[in-house]
Design a protein around this motif. Structure first.
Motif: not given
Length: 230
Positions: A75-88
């Motif tokens: 976020e500090r670098a101005g990079i937007s996050i589109s999704e967050r997924i927990l995976v196994q």
């Protein structure tokens, strides 16, 4: 391709341009993480050099670290996050956090300790650090066809690893167990297709990876067991 056959591939100008473009995008992500003293690698074709238009930019952090540090760095670098997924992938594999930036770029990291073969998976496919990318270093690794890619000055040489697993393990600096595990996995995938993940949990905007993992562990004995073992 015969077992001992080695195919020399020469890159054209378009492929070199694509490699440079993808590596520049990888450097942007890794620079953002590095600004928060987070070590990361890029793995796969971008590390080896044999990129195509379908190549993804997969950044991996091999250490278990608080997820807020990773998200803050991006976020500090101005990079937007589109999704967050927990995976196994399976009950015995490490539980990981996956942060999607866009269709091509992602950052992932373990939420539980990696086993030796899991860590060596990235070396099997070829991995490069931020400093290596800056120096233009390309590394050997194995692609999804089980072809060993060995970079050359004007492209690469590719050859099958089947029947040469011990030799390839030594070349890549990993255990023979890791090579055999990847051969089994990729051969099986080639025959029956990719199977689903054991866990795939998308996070809401107000959730954290750690909280979701805690809730999963409370409900799922397999998750609790994996968190206790390495």
């Amino acid at each position: 391709m015969l077992r001992d056959e080695r195919l020399k591939i020469i890159y054209d100008e378009k492929r070199w341009r694509l490699l440079n473009q993808l590596r520049a995008e990888a450097i942007e992500l890794m620079d953002a993480l590095n600004s928060m003293h987070i070590f990361s690698i890029v793995h796969g074709s971008i590390a080896r050099g044999d990129v195509t238009e379908k190549s993804d930019i997969d950044i991996f952090i091999p250490d278990v670290i608080p997820s807020f540090l990773v998200e803050t760095a991006l976020e500090r670098a101005g990079i937007s996050i589109s999704e967050r997924i927990l995976v196994q992938a399976t009950p015995t594999y490490s539980i990981k956090a996956y942060i999607g930036i866009d269709e091509r770029r992602s950052v992932s990291f373990p939420l539980s300790k990696l086993r030796k073969t899991e860590r060596e998976f990235y070396k099997f496919g070829g991995e490069a650090t931020l400093e290596m990318l800056r120096r233009g270093v390309r590394v050997p690794g194995v692609d999804k066809r089980l072809m060993l890619i060995e970079p050359t000055e004007d492209g690469h040489i590719e050859s099958s690893i089947l029947g040469r697993e011990g030799e390839v393990a030594k070349l890549l600096g990993i255990s023979i167990e890791t090579v055999l595990d990847r051969v089994r996995t990729l051969t099986r995938r080639d025959k029956i297709g990719r199977t689903g993940l054991f866990i795939e949990r998308r996070l809401a905007s107000n959730e954290t990876f750690e909280l979701v993992l805690k809730e999963l562990a409370e409900r799922n004995p397999a998750v609790r067991r994996r968190l206790r073992t390495v």
